[in-house]
Motif scaffolding. Sequence first.
Motif, PDB file in Angstrom:
ATOM      1  N   ALA A 239       0.828  -1.210   0.000  1.00 57.62           N
ATOM      2  CA  ALA A 239       0.000   0.000   0.000  1.00 57.62           C
ATOM      3  C   ALA A 239       0.861   1.258   0.000  1.00 57.62           C
ATOM      4  O   ALA A 239       0.525   2.252  -0.656  1.00 57.62           O
ATOM      5  CB  ALA A 239      -0.934  -0.008   1.213  1.00 57.62           C
ATOM      6  N   ASP A 240       1.970   1.238   0.723  1.00 61.02           N
ATOM      7  CA  ASP A 240       2.848   2.407   0.757  1.00 61.02           C
ATOM      8  C   ASP A 240       3.448   2.694  -0.618  1.00 61.02           C
ATOM      9  O   ASP A 240       3.619   3.856  -1.014  1.00 61.02           O
ATOM     10  CB  ASP A 240       3.967   2.210   1.778  1.00 61.02           C
ATOM     11  CG  ASP A 240       3.496   2.420   3.207  1.00 61.02           C
ATOM     12  OD1 ASP A 240       2.459   3.079   3.403  1.00 61.02           O
ATOM     13  OD2 ASP A 240       4.165   1.925   4.127  1.00 61.02           O
ATOM     14  N   ALA A 241       3.769   1.654  -1.369  1.00 60.88           N
ATOM     15  CA  ALA A 241       4.290   1.843  -2.724  1.00 60.88           C
ATOM     16  C   ALA A 241       3.212   2.419  -3.635  1.00 60.88           C
ATOM     17  O   ALA A 241       3.484   3.296  -4.465  1.00 60.88           O
ATOM     18  CB  ALA A 241       4.800   0.515  -3.278  1.00 60.88           C
ATOM     19  N   ILE A 242       1.995   1.920  -3.483  1.00 61.22           N
ATOM     20  CA  ILE A 242       0.873   2.461  -4.258  1.00 61.22           C
ATOM     21  C   ILE A 242       0.667   3.927  -3.929  1.00 61.22           C
ATOM     22  O   ILE A 242       0.499   4.772  -4.821  1.00 61.22           O
ATOM     23  CB  ILE A 242      -0.404   1.650  -3.967  1.00 61.22           C
ATOM     24  CG1 ILE A 242      -0.273   0.228  -4.519  1.00 61.22           C
ATOM     25  CG2 ILE A 242      -1.632   2.342  -4.545  1.00 61.22           C
ATOM     26  CD1 ILE A 242      -1.373  -0.715  -4.069  1.00 61.22           C
ATOM     27  N   LEU A 243       0.683   4.231  -2.640  1.00 58.83           N
ATOM     28  CA  LEU A 243       0.482   5.614  -2.197  1.00 58.83           C
ATOM     29  C   LEU A 243       1.541   6.529  -2.800  1.00 58.83           C
ATOM     30  O   LEU A 243       1.237   7.640  -3.257  1.00 58.83           O
ATOM     31  CB  LEU A 243       0.534   5.666  -0.675  1.00 58.83           C
ATOM     32  CG  LEU A 243       0.080   6.978  -0.034  1.00 58.83           C
ATOM     33  CD1 LEU A 243      -1.432   7.096  -0.085  1.00 58.83           C
ATOM     34  CD2 LEU A 243       0.567   7.051   1.417  1.00 58.83           C
ATOM     35  N   LEU A 258       7.204  -0.908 -10.631  1.00 54.47           N
ATOM     36  CA  LEU A 258       7.957  -0.934  -9.372  1.00 54.47           C
ATOM     37  C   LEU A 258       7.764  -2.282  -8.690  1.00 54.47           C
ATOM     38  O   LEU A 258       6.719  -2.545  -8.106  1.00 54.47           O
ATOM     39  CB  LEU A 258       7.458   0.190  -8.455  1.00 54.47           C
ATOM     40  CG  LEU A 258       8.057   0.227  -7.033  1.00 54.47           C
ATOM     41  CD1 LEU A 258       9.574   0.405  -7.094  1.00 54.47           C
ATOM     42  CD2 LEU A 258       7.412   1.330  -6.208  1.00 54.47           C
ATOM     43  N   PRO A 259       8.772  -3.161  -8.746  1.00 57.96           N
ATOM     44  CA  PRO A 259       8.671  -4.420  -8.006  1.00 57.96           C
ATOM     45  C   PRO A 259       8.814  -4.132  -6.504  1.00 57.96           C
ATOM     46  O   PRO A 259       9.746  -3.434  -6.076  1.00 57.96           O
ATOM     47  CB  PRO A 259       9.853  -5.243  -8.506  1.00 57.96           C
ATOM     48  CG  PRO A 259      10.286  -4.578  -9.775  1.00 57.96           C
ATOM     49  CD  PRO A 259       9.997  -3.116  -9.563  1.00 57.96           C
ATOM     50  N   VAL A 260       7.900  -4.647  -5.726  1.00 58.00           N
ATOM     51  CA  VAL A 260       7.971  -4.555  -4.269  1.00 58.00           C
ATOM     52  C   VAL A 260       7.996  -6.008  -3.799  1.00 58.00           C
ATOM     53  O   VAL A 260       6.979  -6.573  -3.414  1.00 58.00           O
ATOM     54  CB  VAL A 260       6.782  -3.773  -3.698  1.00 58.00           C
ATOM     55  CG1 VAL A 260       6.962  -3.545  -2.197  1.00 58.00           C
ATOM     56  CG2 VAL A 260       6.616  -2.435  -4.409  1.00 58.00           C
ATOM     57  N   ASP A 261       9.169  -6.612  -3.866  1.00 63.87           N
ATOM     58  CA  ASP A 261       9.242  -8.069  -3.865  1.00 63.87           C
ATOM     59  C   ASP A 261      10.374  -8.656  -3.019  1.00 63.87           C
ATOM     60  O   ASP A 261      10.748  -9.811  -3.199  1.00 63.87           O
ATOM     61  CB  ASP A 261       9.398  -8.560  -5.301  1.00 63.87           C
ATOM     62  CG  ASP A 261      10.676  -8.081  -5.986  1.00 63.87           C
ATOM     63  OD1 ASP A 261      11.473  -7.375  -5.331  1.00 63.87           O
ATOM     64  OD2 ASP A 261      10.890  -8.412  -7.162  1.00 63.87           O
TER      65      ASP A 261
END
Length: 267
Positions: A239-243, A258-261
């Motif tokens: 959610a923080d990356a989306i925000l 943006l990979p958040v992985d």
Amino acid sequence: MEAREGARRAGVVMAENSAADGESPVAIVTGAASGVGFATVGRFRARGTRVVAVDRDADAVALFSDDAGVAVVVGDVAEPGTADRAVAAAVDGFGRLDVLVNNAARFLLKPLVDTSLDEWDGLVATNVRGLFLFARAALPAMTAGGGGSIVNVSSISGLVGLANQVAYGATKGAIVAFSKALAIEVAGAGVRVNVVAPGTVDTPFVRVPLRALPDPDATMRAIAATHPLQRIAQPREIADAILYLASPEASFITGTVLPVDGGYTAQ
């Protein structure tokens, strides 16, 4: 009163005084009742952004009933009317639309030869058709307001090959291609389009399919070990990356993935 009546005609459940925060930004979040979607709604609300929360689960109405800054649209993202009602909730109910987060998705863990046509069609309907319908419905409202941001949630499965995820990975790869093309198409209108590609996230979306396996906990530990950080993500981290991508802080970012992985795709 006019805003509330417009929302009522659109079939939207809104709390009283939902327009009390005036000109604060407005976001639509699909798949909002659990996991990453629910965390995203919470992060937006913490920033003062008003939210149209879309989910096919009618329990979402009660979930957000105490928050005057959230309007709930109950419906299937694969149905054109759901996107239309969500945009109406934003524009008629809150007066604007700034952000769209296409998060709703289905998952399938199954070899291709065992995948039925109905399962394939269901994945495409939710994961790709829904994305198309919501982006198409939202863009006129965004461009009328001078621009906006669309964040589409893909997956590492759309970036690398994973066994037993051919159908799912195909839909998530389609999200990447869709987003890059749309980013170029609407850049001149002031609309940014980006993608978040999560690794494994600790949500019902992941845990429920694992229940059919002999040892779900051992499987989850094995999955965590495939990520260099040796764990899976929590919904708030996605959610923080989306925000971020939706925010003015990312104003010069469009057409990116943006990979958040936890380092998975860096291997």
